[in-house]
Design an enzyme around this catalytic site. Sequence first.
Site, short mmCIF file in Angstrom:
data_model
loop_
_atom_site.label_atom_id
_atom_site.label_comp_id
_atom_site.label_asym_id
_atom_site.label_seq_id
_atom_site.Cartn_x
_atom_site.Cartn_y
_atom_site.Cartn_z
N THR A 12 0.86 -1.18 0.00
CA THR A 12 0.00 0.00 0.00
C THR A 12 0.90 1.23 0.00
OG1 THR A 12 -1.81 -1.09 1.17
CG2 THR A 12 -1.72 1.31 1.30
N ASP A 114 -6.96 0.87 -9.82
CA ASP A 114 -5.64 1.47 -9.99
C ASP A 114 -5.29 1.65 -11.45
OD1 ASP A 114 -5.62 -1.34 -10.21
OD2 ASP A 114 -3.50 -1.47 -9.72
#
Length: 268
Positions: A12, A114
């Site tokens: 992350t 993403d």
Amino acid sequence: MLLTIDVGNTHTVLGLFDGEEIVEHWRISTEARRTADELAVLLNGLMGMHPLLGEELGDGIDGIAICSTVPSVLHELREVTRRYYGDVPAVLVEPGIKTGVPILMDNPKEVGADRIINAVAAVELYGGPAVVVDFGTATTFDAVSARGEYTGGVIAPGIEISVEALGVRGAQLRKIELARPRSVIGKNTVEAMQSGILYGFAGQVDGVVQRMARELAGPDGDPDDVTVIATGGLAPMVLGEASVIDEHEPWLTLIGLRLVYERNVSRS
């Protein structure tokens, strides 16, 4: 300040923006079992080290933008924004969010958040046509048309996945450090594996991108007009060997999150 959070399958990445400038960033492991409270403690510890933010959780944060490829983490981050940042505008990238990039796919909802965010940033920074190569858990190749449309892509096993698989399935092989070997022709087993990974992936990138560029350019266009952007944590390993990469933008996804936040909050 704007806090951006990009949750990948392995890592992350968090970024802190002051206007258009990224002033701080962090990379942590993605743990699907972390609760909202644990995530809040982690965020508080990281941001507490930044001199421009206050000591209390949420001090100095004016907005939050999140995308996640891990549904369980997205659920917990949604709870974090509700419980600990209740007064701060938050944008979670999911169906219905305005991105400004049309998605020309059979099922737009199945495209990873993403990948769409990367396309948003690519269009804003470089225009189209473009190919984004993201070196993460998987190596993804995403195509953006000259009109700024997301037209599709390619998904291949990532570098770390390939290294792990080779070590597990090869009886006389083992997991190795991802590093550049002394030469292409390895002088020992470790260097031979490192060479295969590095130059094998560089060749894969060149081959896939060249084919994608020809399709994007069409019969009357020039494939050299397609801008190729590399991003992702493992991009630096391949940059010097893949000949097709034009630009390296390590914070492409975070920049895309900032842009999507602005399109949904600041300019609404």
